[in-house]
Design a protein around this motif. Structure first.
Motif, PDB file in Angstrom:
ATOM      1  N   VAL A  91      51.833  23.613  34.320  1.00 42.12           N
ATOM      2  CA  VAL A  91      50.748  24.435  34.850  1.00 42.12           C
ATOM      3  C   VAL A  91      50.134  23.700  36.037  1.00 42.12           C
ATOM      4  CG1 VAL A  91      48.515  25.488  34.383  1.00 42.12           C
ATOM      5  CG2 VAL A  91      50.280  25.494  32.617  1.00 42.12           C
ATOM      6  N   ASP A  92      50.188  24.337  37.203  1.00 38.22           N
ATOM      7  CA  ASP A  92      49.734  23.702  38.440  1.00 38.22           C
ATOM      8  C   ASP A  92      48.367  24.216  38.882  1.00 38.22           C
ATOM      9  OD1 ASP A  92      50.253  22.117  40.907  1.00 38.22           O
ATOM     10  OD2 ASP A  92      50.320  24.078  41.857  1.00 38.22           O
ATOM     11  N   TYR A  93      48.042  25.433  38.453  1.00 36.72           N
ATOM     12  CA  TYR A  93      46.783  26.034  38.915  1.00 36.72           C
ATOM     13  C   TYR A  93      46.359  27.125  37.949  1.00 36.72           C
ATOM     14  CZ  TYR A  93      43.724  29.095  41.677  1.00 36.72           C
ATOM     15  OH  TYR A  93      42.684  29.882  42.103  1.00 36.72           O
ATOM     16  N   VAL A  94      45.076  27.127  37.607  1.00 33.25           N
ATOM     17  CA  VAL A  94      44.477  28.187  36.811  1.00 33.25           C
ATOM     18  C   VAL A  94      43.402  28.832  37.678  1.00 33.25           C
ATOM     19  CG1 VAL A  94      43.221  28.796  34.717  1.00 33.25           C
ATOM     20  CG2 VAL A  94      44.941  26.972  34.656  1.00 33.25           C
ATOM     21  N   GLY A  95      43.488  30.142  37.865  1.00 35.11           N
ATOM     22  CA  GLY A  95      42.590  30.843  38.774  1.00 35.11           C
ATOM     23  C   GLY A  95      41.122  30.633  38.463  1.00 35.11           C
ATOM     24  N   ALA A  96      40.304  30.851  39.492  1.00 34.27           N
ATOM     25  CA  ALA A  96      38.863  30.616  39.364  1.00 34.27           C
ATOM     26  C   ALA A  96      38.088  31.866  38.999  1.00 34.27           C
ATOM     27  CB  ALA A  96      38.321  30.047  40.682  1.00 34.27           C
ATOM     28  N   ALA A  97      38.751  33.031  38.959  1.00 36.35           N
ATOM     29  CA  ALA A  97      38.039  34.273  38.676  1.00 36.35           C
ATOM     30  C   ALA A  97      38.892  35.184  37.806  1.00 36.35           C
ATOM     31  CB  ALA A  97      37.660  34.988  39.977  1.00 36.35           C
ATOM     32  N   VAL A  98      38.220  36.001  36.993  1.00 41.27           N
ATOM     33  CA  VAL A  98      38.885  36.970  36.128  1.00 41.27           C
ATOM     34  C   VAL A  98      38.982  38.299  36.870  1.00 41.27           C
ATOM     35  CG1 VAL A  98      38.735  38.253  33.962  1.00 41.27           C
ATOM     36  CG2 VAL A  98      38.024  35.849  34.041  1.00 41.27           C
ATOM     37  N   ASP A  99      40.172  38.908  36.845  1.00 43.61           N
ATOM     38  CA  ASP A  99      40.347  40.225  37.450  1.00 43.61           C
ATOM     39  C   ASP A  99      39.524  41.243  36.663  1.00 43.61           C
ATOM     40  OD1 ASP A  99      41.710  42.965  37.668  1.00 43.61           O
ATOM     41  OD2 ASP A  99      42.696  41.825  39.260  1.00 43.61           O
ATOM     42  N   LEU A 100      38.662  41.971  37.354  1.00 44.33           N
ATOM     43  CA  LEU A 100      37.745  42.879  36.680  1.00 44.33           C
ATOM     44  C   LEU A 100      38.455  44.065  36.038  1.00 44.33           C
ATOM     45  CD1 LEU A 100      34.789  42.935  39.252  1.00 44.33           C
ATOM     46  CD2 LEU A 100      35.047  41.541  37.189  1.00 44.33           C
ATOM     47  N   HIS A 101      39.646  44.400  36.504  1.00 39.71           N
ATOM     48  CA  HIS A 101      40.368  45.549  35.975  1.00 39.71           C
ATOM     49  C   HIS A 101      41.277  45.164  34.807  1.00 39.71           C
ATOM     50  CE1 HIS A 101      38.905  47.997  39.289  1.00 39.71           C
ATOM     51  NE2 HIS A 101      39.306  47.058  40.139  1.00 39.71           N
ATOM     52  N   THR A 102      41.968  44.050  34.926  1.00 39.64           N
ATOM     53  CA  THR A 102      42.924  43.662  33.890  1.00 39.64           C
ATOM     54  C   THR A 102      42.378  42.611  32.925  1.00 39.64           C
ATOM     55  OG1 THR A 102      43.876  41.899  35.271  1.00 39.64           O
ATOM     56  CG2 THR A 102      44.816  44.110  35.491  1.00 39.64           C
ATOM     57  N   ARG A 103      41.262  41.999  33.271  1.00 42.37           N
ATOM     58  CA  ARG A 103      40.661  40.913  32.471  1.00 42.37           C
ATOM     59  C   ARG A 103      41.640  39.756  32.300  1.00 42.37           C
ATOM     60  NH1 ARG A 103      35.908  41.446  33.538  1.00 42.37           N
ATOM     61  NH2 ARG A 103      35.530  39.796  31.992  1.00 42.37           N
ATOM     62  N   THR A 104      42.395  39.477  33.347  1.00 40.56           N
ATOM     63  CA  THR A 104      43.329  38.363  33.331  1.00 40.56           C
ATOM     64  C   THR A 104      43.012  37.399  34.469  1.00 40.56           C
ATOM     65  OG1 THR A 104      44.913  39.552  34.739  1.00 40.56           O
ATOM     66  CG2 THR A 104      45.196  39.746  32.342  1.00 40.56           C
ATOM     67  N   VAL A 105      43.548  36.189  34.348  1.00 42.84           N
ATOM     68  CA  VAL A 105      43.359  35.153  35.367  1.00 42.84           C
ATOM     69  C   VAL A 105      44.730  34.720  35.870  1.00 42.84           C
ATOM     70  CG1 VAL A 105      42.557  32.800  35.806  1.00 42.84           C
ATOM     71  CG2 VAL A 105      41.207  34.327  34.354  1.00 42.84           C
ATOM     72  N   PRO A 106      44.983  34.760  37.185  1.00 40.52           N
ATOM     73  CA  PRO A 106      46.282  34.306  37.701  1.00 40.52           C
ATOM     74  C   PRO A 106      46.466  32.814  37.453  1.00 40.52           C
ATOM     75  CG  PRO A 106      44.740  34.684  39.502  1.00 40.52           C
ATOM     76  CD  PRO A 106      44.075  35.187  38.265  1.00 40.52           C
ATOM     77  N   THR A 107      47.631  32.479  36.944  1.00 38.01           N
ATOM     78  CA  THR A 107      47.939  31.090  36.608  1.00 38.01           C
ATOM     79  C   THR A 107      49.320  30.763  37.155  1.00 38.01           C
ATOM     80  OG1 THR A 107      46.606  31.215  34.605  1.00 38.01           O
ATOM     81  CG2 THR A 107      48.225  29.442  34.727  1.00 38.01           C
ATOM     82  N   ARG A 108      49.442  29.602  37.774  1.00 40.30           N
ATOM     83  CA  ARG A 108      50.700  29.221  38.432  1.00 40.30           C
ATOM     84  C   ARG A 108      51.374  28.075  37.678  1.00 40.30           C
ATOM     85  NH1 ARG A 108      48.917  28.023  43.695  1.00 40.30           N
ATOM     86  NH2 ARG A 108      48.721  25.824  43.163  1.00 40.30           N
ATOM     87  N   VAL A 109      52.664  28.256  37.424  1.00 42.51           N
ATOM     88  CA  VAL A 109      53.470  27.226  36.772  1.00 42.51           C
ATOM     89  C   VAL A 109      54.553  26.776  37.743  1.00 42.51           C
ATOM     90  CG1 VAL A 109      55.052  26.718  34.880  1.00 42.51           C
ATOM     91  CG2 VAL A 109      53.039  28.153  34.468  1.00 42.51           C
ATOM     92  N   VAL A 110      54.686  25.475  37.954  1.00 46.92           N
ATOM     93  CA  VAL A 110      55.737  24.922  38.811  1.00 46.92           C
ATOM     94  C   VAL A 110      56.962  24.662  37.948  1.00 46.92           C
ATOM     95  CG1 VAL A 110      56.402  23.005  40.297  1.00 46.92           C
ATOM     96  CG2 VAL A 110      54.075  23.894  40.385  1.00 46.92           C
ATOM     97  N   VAL A 111      58.115  25.215  38.358  1.00 46.81           N
ATOM     98  CA  VAL A 111      59.337  25.139  37.557  1.00 46.81           C
ATOM     99  C   VAL A 111      60.419  24.391  38.327  1.00 46.81           C
ATOM    100  CG1 VAL A 111      61.046  26.454  36.250  1.00 46.81           C
ATOM    101  CG2 VAL A 111      58.735  27.381  36.570  1.00 46.81           C
ATOM    102  N   ASP A 112      61.046  23.434  37.666  1.00 48.40           N
ATOM    103  CA  ASP A 112      62.140  22.670  38.261  1.00 48.40           C
ATOM    104  C   ASP A 112      63.372  23.562  38.377  1.00 48.40           C
ATOM    105  OD1 ASP A 112      64.036  20.868  39.051  1.00 48.40           O
ATOM    106  OD2 ASP A 112      63.815  19.507  37.361  1.00 48.40           O
ATOM    107  N   ASN A 113      63.923  23.675  39.588  1.00 47.37           N
ATOM    108  CA  ASN A 113      65.090  24.537  39.808  1.00 47.37           C
ATOM    109  C   ASN A 113      66.163  23.804  40.600  1.00 47.37           C
ATOM    110  OD1 ASN A 113      66.558  27.016  39.704  1.00 47.37           O
ATOM    111  ND2 ASN A 113      65.937  27.464  41.798  1.00 47.37           N
TER     112      ASN A 113
END
Length: 321
Positions: A260-282
């Motif tokens: 997990v590289d980043y957890v968003g700072a705000a909750v989406d008012l419509h979906t009640r979700t927070v964008p979160t970024r995962v860095v994946v080795d490829n």
């Protein structure tokens, strides 16, 4: 031998309708051979550490920190394409060549300034020799020195203009950007600022382009981003730096490590979700941008509990039996 308790059955093994509810139980015994034939295995329930996981779906994308959208640094017309999607390029590689009157004008100004600077430098050196021989006054020498300084400043300005147009210092006298006397245009190069794969090309030979236009996309595919939408109620289980196991339906039985590289700072008012970024080795190159993937996050571990093998759980009408 194994013992099973079933509702009353007929001689054909089909429960009598009247016996399904409240009917007498029938005891059936199976031999070891019947076990093997039916593929039945017996194991004991026991106490083991219990791990709890959060499974979230998301979409793989390019790591925007390892991605470059390449454009021209001056207006002109594309004359040759040297890279196509799928090519692996190194930083500084030429992706396309173009001709540009603006570049020709800047190069001409640079060469004029260079010639003027050389002339003024020679006059300065000659003036110094004359001054030492008392042939000219100090005022004449100072004037020659000032003219030499102005010529050098003009040369530096013309040189900087070429550098801003995307030329390298080593390219200024290269035949690839020179033209015969009187030619209306000069060939210039569009270069990639980073190493990676060409993942997109948006230009064709003969096309007129402006600096604002995106011509190529170059990306380092050794690392991708998995973008998740974490529900508000699950945020307490997710934190930056957390290890994540990434699974894809197209690669059953395989998994990739992510963080997990980043957890968003705000909750989406419509979906009640927070964008979160995962860095994946490829580094193996199996993962592709745009693929759907599941992120499995370990959220807790209880000291112990009664467990059974996962294969022993039967799903019936959406419920575990």
């Amino acid at each position: 031998m194994a013992l099973f308790s079933l509702a009353g059955c007929t001689g054909k093994g089909v429960p009598e309708p009247a016996d399904v509810e409240g009917g007498p139980a029938t005891r059936i015994e199976l031999s070891e051979e019947a076990y093997r034939s039916a593929g039945i295995e017996v194991d004991e329930a026991g106490r083991h550490p219990i791990e709890r996981f959060l499974r979230v779906s998301g979409t793989l994308g390019f790591d925007e920190g390892r991605m470059s959208r390449v454009s021209a640094t001056f207006p002109g017309r594309i004359t040759r394409i040297l890279a196509t999607p799928g090519d692996v390029v190194r930083a500084g590689a030429v992706l396309a060549e173009m001709e540009s009157p603006e570049l020709a004008s800047a190069l001409s100004a640079y060469r004029t300034a260079s010639a003027e600077a050389d002339l003024r430098q020679k006059e300065k050196e000659r003036g110094l020799a004359l001054f030492e021989g008392k042939a000219i006054s100090r005022a004449d020498l100072l004037q020659r020195e000032a003219e030499s300084e102005r010529a050098l400043a003009a040369l530096a300005e013309a040189r900087q203009r070429l550098l801003l147009l995307g030329l390298k210092a080593t390219d200024l006298d290269s035949p690839t950007i020179s033209s015969p006397q009187g030619a209306p245009a000069v060939a210039g190069s569009i270069r990639t600022p980073m190493s990676g794969h060409i993942v997109e090309r948006k230009v064709t030979p003969g096309q007129n382009v402006m600096p604002s236009e995106e011509l190529f996309v170059v990306a380092d595919l050794s690392r991708l981003w998995l973008v998740l939408q974490i529900y508000e109620k699950d945020l307490l289980y997710v934190r930056k730096g957390q290890a994540v196991e990434v699974q894809l339906t197209s690669y059953r039985g395989e998994s990739w490590k992510g963080t997990v590289d980043y957890v968003g700072a705000a909750v989406d008012l419509h979906t009640r979700t927070v964008p979160t970024r995962v860095v994946v080795d490829n580094r193996a190159g199996h993962l592709k941008a745009g693929m759907y993937a599941d992120a499995v996050v370990r959220v807790s571990e209880e000291p112990s509990g009664v467990t059974v093998p996962a294969a022993a759980v039967v799903h019936l009408n959406g419920h575990e039996e």
